[in-house]
Design a protein around this motif. Sequence first.
Motif, PDB file in Angstrom:
ATOM      1  N   MET A   1      67.730  -4.414 -46.174  1.00  0.00           N
ATOM      2  CA  MET A   1      68.873  -3.537 -46.218  1.00  0.00           C
ATOM      3  C   MET A   1      69.341  -3.272 -44.801  1.00  0.00           C
ATOM      4  SD  MET A   1      67.160   0.167 -47.141  1.00  0.00           S
ATOM      5  CE  MET A   1      65.937  -0.656 -48.133  1.00  0.00           C
ATOM      6  N   ILE A   2      70.531  -2.750 -44.701  1.00  0.00           N
ATOM      7  CA  ILE A   2      71.098  -2.438 -43.389  1.00  0.00           C
ATOM      8  C   ILE A   2      71.357  -0.935 -43.306  1.00  0.00           C
ATOM      9  CG2 ILE A   2      73.084  -2.750 -41.868  1.00  0.00           C
ATOM     10  CD1 ILE A   2      73.366  -5.560 -43.004  1.00  0.00           C
ATOM     11  N   VAL A   3      70.957  -0.346 -42.189  1.00  0.00           N
ATOM     12  CA  VAL A   3      71.253   1.057 -41.902  1.00  0.00           C
ATOM     13  C   VAL A   3      72.262   1.063 -40.766  1.00  0.00           C
ATOM     14  CG1 VAL A   3      70.344   3.303 -41.226  1.00  0.00           C
ATOM     15  CG2 VAL A   3      68.905   1.723 -42.535  1.00  0.00           C
ATOM     16  N   LYS A   4      73.390   1.741 -40.968  1.00  0.00           N
ATOM     17  CA  LYS A   4      74.429   1.843 -39.939  1.00  0.00           C
ATOM     18  C   LYS A   4      74.448   3.264 -39.393  1.00  0.00           C
ATOM     19  CE  LYS A   4      77.347  -1.741 -41.901  1.00  0.00           C
ATOM     20  NZ  LYS A   4      78.713  -2.081 -42.339  1.00  0.00           N
ATOM     21  N   PHE A   5      74.528   3.355 -38.075  1.00  0.00           N
ATOM     22  CA  PHE A   5      74.531   4.654 -37.398  1.00  0.00           C
ATOM     23  C   PHE A   5      75.906   4.915 -36.800  1.00  0.00           C
ATOM     24  CE2 PHE A   5      70.246   2.795 -36.883  1.00  0.00           C
ATOM     25  CZ  PHE A   5      69.525   3.715 -37.621  1.00  0.00           C
ATOM     26  N   TYR A   6      76.313   6.189 -36.787  1.00  0.00           N
ATOM     27  CA  TYR A   6      77.640   6.552 -36.296  1.00  0.00           C
ATOM     28  C   TYR A   6      77.543   7.685 -35.275  1.00  0.00           C
ATOM     29  CZ  TYR A   6      79.176   3.704 -40.158  1.00  0.00           C
ATOM     30  OH  TYR A   6      79.368   2.654 -41.008  1.00  0.00           O
ATOM     31  N   ALA A   7      78.593   7.766 -34.457  1.00  0.00           N
ATOM     32  CA  ALA A   7      78.758   8.833 -33.462  1.00  0.00           C
ATOM     33  C   ALA A   7      77.520   8.963 -32.568  1.00  0.00           C
ATOM     34  CB  ALA A   7      79.109  10.148 -34.159  1.00  0.00           C
ATOM     35  N   THR A   8      77.023  10.173 -32.373  1.00  0.00           N
ATOM     36  CA  THR A   8      75.919  10.406 -31.447  1.00  0.00           C
ATOM     37  C   THR A   8      74.620   9.728 -31.883  1.00  0.00           C
ATOM     38  OG1 THR A   8      75.462  12.494 -32.561  1.00  0.00           O
ATOM     39  CG2 THR A   8      76.798  12.598 -30.557  1.00  0.00           C
ATOM     40  N   LEU A   9      74.517   9.382 -33.160  1.00  0.00           N
ATOM     41  CA  LEU A   9      73.301   8.684 -33.609  1.00  0.00           C
ATOM     42  C   LEU A   9      73.195   7.291 -32.980  1.00  0.00           C
ATOM     43  CD1 LEU A   9      73.091   9.685 -37.370  1.00  0.00           C
ATOM     44  CD2 LEU A   9      71.791  10.591 -35.435  1.00  0.00           C
ATOM     45  N   ARG A  10      74.330   6.714 -32.619  1.00  0.00           N
ATOM     46  CA  ARG A  10      74.291   5.417 -31.935  1.00  0.00           C
ATOM     47  C   ARG A  10      73.626   5.542 -30.563  1.00  0.00           C
ATOM     48  NH1 ARG A  10      80.204   2.860 -33.502  1.00  0.00           N
ATOM     49  NH2 ARG A  10      79.626   2.409 -35.670  1.00  0.00           N
ATOM     50  N   ASP A  11      73.895   6.642 -29.893  1.00  0.00           N
ATOM     51  CA  ASP A  11      73.258   6.874 -28.586  1.00  0.00           C
ATOM     52  C   ASP A  11      71.754   7.075 -28.753  1.00  0.00           C
ATOM     53  OD1 ASP A  11      75.728   6.748 -27.283  1.00  0.00           O
ATOM     54  OD2 ASP A  11      76.054   8.904 -27.508  1.00  0.00           O
ATOM     55  N   ILE A  12      71.379   7.825 -29.765  1.00  0.00           N
ATOM     56  CA  ILE A  12      69.966   8.138 -29.992  1.00  0.00           C
ATOM     57  C   ILE A  12      69.177   6.890 -30.393  1.00  0.00           C
ATOM     58  CG2 ILE A  12      68.375   9.398 -31.507  1.00  0.00           C
ATOM     59  CD1 ILE A  12      70.549  11.645 -31.543  1.00  0.00           C
ATOM     60  N   THR A  13      69.766   6.079 -31.276  1.00  0.00           N
ATOM     61  CA  THR A  13      69.062   4.887 -31.765  1.00  0.00           C
ATOM     62  C   THR A  13      69.240   3.678 -30.864  1.00  0.00           C
ATOM     63  OG1 THR A  13      70.932   4.162 -33.133  1.00  0.00           O
ATOM     64  CG2 THR A  13      69.306   5.643 -34.165  1.00  0.00           C
ATOM     65  N   GLY A  14      70.272   3.711 -30.037  1.00  0.00           N
ATOM     66  CA  GLY A  14      70.549   2.571 -29.163  1.00  0.00           C
ATOM     67  C   GLY A  14      71.180   1.398 -29.893  1.00  0.00           C
ATOM     68  N   SER A  15      71.689   1.648 -31.118  1.00  0.00           N
ATOM     69  CA  SER A  15      72.313   0.547 -31.846  1.00  0.00           C
ATOM     70  C   SER A  15      73.308   1.068 -32.876  1.00  0.00           C
ATOM     71  CB  SER A  15      71.255  -0.301 -32.552  1.00  0.00           C
ATOM     72  OG  SER A  15      70.587   0.458 -33.527  1.00  0.00           O
ATOM     73  N   ARG A  16      74.159   0.151 -33.338  1.00  0.00           N
ATOM     74  CA  ARG A  16      75.126   0.463 -34.387  1.00  0.00           C
ATOM     75  C   ARG A  16      74.494   0.306 -35.759  1.00  0.00           C
ATOM     76  NH1 ARG A  16      80.777  -0.538 -33.947  1.00  0.00           N
ATOM     77  NH2 ARG A  16      81.431   0.068 -31.865  1.00  0.00           N
ATOM     78  N   GLU A  17      73.557  -0.647 -35.864  1.00  0.00           N
ATOM     79  CA  GLU A  17      72.904  -0.871 -37.143  1.00  0.00           C
ATOM     80  C   GLU A  17      71.533  -1.488 -36.953  1.00  0.00           C
ATOM     81  OE1 GLU A  17      75.915  -3.398 -39.030  1.00  0.00           O
ATOM     82  OE2 GLU A  17      74.535  -5.074 -38.849  1.00  0.00           O
ATOM     83  N   LYS A  18      70.750  -1.376 -38.020  1.00  0.00           N
ATOM     84  CA  LYS A  18      69.380  -1.876 -37.971  1.00  0.00           C
ATOM     85  C   LYS A  18      69.024  -2.444 -39.342  1.00  0.00           C
ATOM     86  CE  LYS A  18      64.659  -0.272 -37.202  1.00  0.00           C
ATOM     87  NZ  LYS A  18      63.803   0.759 -36.677  1.00  0.00           N
ATOM     88  N   LYS A  19      68.413  -3.613 -39.337  1.00  0.00           N
ATOM     89  CA  LYS A  19      67.905  -4.184 -40.587  1.00  0.00           C
ATOM     90  C   LYS A  19      66.511  -3.620 -40.831  1.00  0.00           C
ATOM     91  CE  LYS A  19      70.160  -8.537 -41.339  1.00  0.00           C
ATOM     92  NZ  LYS A  19      69.958  -9.953 -41.649  1.00  0.00           N
TER      93      LYS A  19
END
Length: 89
Positions: A1-19
């Motif tokens: 599955m794919i998890v997509k991150f938005y807004a400040t969560l992109r900064d925290i995770t260092g990515s737009r999405e993760k498999k």
Amino acid sequence: MIVKFYATLRDITGSREKKVEGYETVGELLKDLAKTYGRDFERLVLKGDGLVQGAMVLVNGTHIAHLQGFDTPLGKDSVVDVFPPVAGG
């Protein structure tokens, strides 16, 4: 599955999405993401056994509040969108 991150969560995770794989429910996935990304992620997404007010989690385009909440089942082809609370003006 794919998890997509938005807004400040992109900064925290260092990515737009993760498999990811191996998660049966939204709650299981979110709790593990909080362990992986730490307190900042948790503070913006989780509050007890629910979401922080204003945070949104969609599974295949539908808000989990309209599904089964944290018990919403996930499959290998699921797309999970995670939005932190946002403010506008």
